[in-house]
Design an enzyme around this catalytic site. Structure first.
Site, PDB file in Angstrom:
ATOM      1  CB  CYS A  85      14.067  -9.534  72.819  1.00 52.64           C
ATOM      2  SG  CYS A  85      13.492 -11.300  73.638  1.00 52.64           S
ATOM      3  CG  HIS A 355      18.714 -12.730  74.788  1.00 47.99           C
ATOM      4  ND1 HIS A 355      18.437 -11.264  74.855  1.00 47.99           N
ATOM      5  CD2 HIS A 355      17.423 -13.177  74.311  1.00 47.99           C
ATOM      6  CE1 HIS A 355      17.524 -11.224  74.085  1.00 47.99           C
ATOM      7  NE2 HIS A 355      16.734 -12.333  74.100  1.00 47.99           N
TER       8      HIS A 355
END
Length: 410
Positions: A85, A355
């Site tokens: 991420c 996200h």
């Protein structure tokens, strides 16, 4: 660190089954170049961040070159970056370091992602690959030991229906509840706050406003986390153009937005009963590099992959004392118009903006750049001058895989 953000751009985040990587990244890159007043021919090197293409689309090895060639850009160094991420934040960190070292005058940093797939197991496989796949038994045992220690009883049959990271976030949430008296209502308050911010962001994946009550009434993913307390799966792209001091003067940039610190690190094999010190160490290093402390920060974009994450990470960032994150949310002081010193996640955060993991880190910087330039419209943080982006990802034997803390000032 001294790199200047000359331009920034991003797509809306959401589920876009009809759009490919070239389309999404191309939109963000084109917008960033237009914002900088530069053309493709001005780019001297590019750092291209993508985490999931190999699993979702099958594109491996040269995704950045393919995206840029589709726009008509080649003949430059292209560095493909994958770091969970923190992929896009890592791409930015490395690009900014090259500018600061004087090796280039104009570079491109991009995060772009296709995470949505008709077969949801393919999307979950991306997250499952962000751990040590050769030690899945050991990882599961470690998580189960932590769950048992705090009284959690998880059905293995239901665990397969969600991301492994939700089990990790739920464990952290319950530990915080037991240690500091944090409540589910306070976790729900994070989502409610960020939904109000996301409703003001035309690029956010979710723009409906939630209340504490509606968040708590939603279906459980794993107690204490309900669906709106967990960041969604989505697609999107974000890009920034970084330039040197010399190039900024040539472009006539006055009071430019600067990256004054960027600390990239990884976790370590700490004992299970020890709080992992990687977050405060990296954050402290970034603050020292920039010469700031938490009281100086106007706006923060942090990695709220779950609602509980915002509470924990607000404490790591020094926005409140350890254990006070839940009460900070309850006070309303981190909300737009809440009267506090620092606004957290005015974009809506990962929970509401979305996200797409390979794009998230640079999307945070796009938001901060616009805030510091005074271009955020109804979600503008008044007088914003200093911003911090906190972005991490992956999980290796009980600690974060990659972590990047960036300080941006104008």
């Amino acid at each position: 660190m001294n790199a200047i953000i000359a331009g920034a751009g991003m797509t809306a985040f959401g589920k876009f089954p009809g759009r490919g990587l070239k389309d999404l990244a191309g939109e963000a890159i084109t917008a960033a170049l237009a914002d900088a007043g530069l053309g493709l021919g001005d780019i001297q090197a590019a750092w291209m961040g993508n985490a999931a293409a190999g699993t979702i689309t099958g594109q491996v090895c040269v995704p950045g070159e393919i995206v840029l060639r589709s726009l008509g850009l080649g003949g430059i160094p292209v560095i493909n970056v994958e770091n969970a991420c923190a992929t896009a934040a890592t791409a930015m960190n490395q690009a900014a370091a090259m500018i600061s070292a004087g090796l280039y005058d104009v570079v491109l940093a991009v995060g772009y992602e296709k995470l949505v797939h008709a077969d949801k197991s393919r999307s979950f496989a991306v997250f499952l690959g962000a751990v040590d796949v050769e030690d899945m038994v050991g990882l599961r045992a470690r998580i189960d030991r932590k769950m048992a220690a705090i009284g959690m009883d998880v059905d293995p049959a239901t665990a397969a229906s969600r991301s492994l990271f939700m089990d990790i976030y739920a464990t952290e949430a319950i530990e915080h509840m037991q240690r500091y008296g944090t409540t589910r209502e306070q976790f729900a308050g994070v989502t409610a706050k960020n939904s109000r911010h996301g409703a003001l962001n035309p690029r956010a994946q979710f723009r409906n406003v939630e209340t504490v009550e509606s968040v708590l009434a939603a279906r459980d993913i794993i107690w204490p986390l309900t669906l709106p307390m967990c960041s969604p799966i989505g697609d999107g792209a974000a890009a920034i153009v970084l330039v040197s001091e010399r190039k900024a003067r040539e472009l006539g940039l006055t009071r430019p937005v600067r990256i004054t610190a960027s600390e990239l690190t990884s976790g370590w094999d700490y004992p299970e009963d020890l709080d992992t010190p990687v977050f405060p160490a990296a954050i402290g290093a970034a603050y020292a590099q920039a010469g700031i402390d938490p009281a100086d920060i106007d706006v923060v974009e942090l990695h709220d992959a779950s609602a509980s994450s915002e509470i924990l990470h607000s404490e790591y960032l020094g926005l409140c004392p350890v254990g006070e994150g839940g009460r900070l949310i309850e006070s309303g002081k981190t909300a737009l118009g809440g009267g506090g010193r620092t606004v957290v996640n005015p974009s809506g955060g990962l929970l509401r903006k979305g996200h797409p993991i390979g794009a998230t880190g640079i999307a945070q910087l796009v938001e901060i750049h616009e805030q510091l330039m005074g271009r955020s419209g109804p979600r503008q943080v008044e007088g914003a001058r200093i911003g911090v982006a906190e972005n991490g990802g992956g999980y290796v034997r009980g600690d974060v895989g990659a972590l990047c803390i960036t300080v941006v000032e104008r």
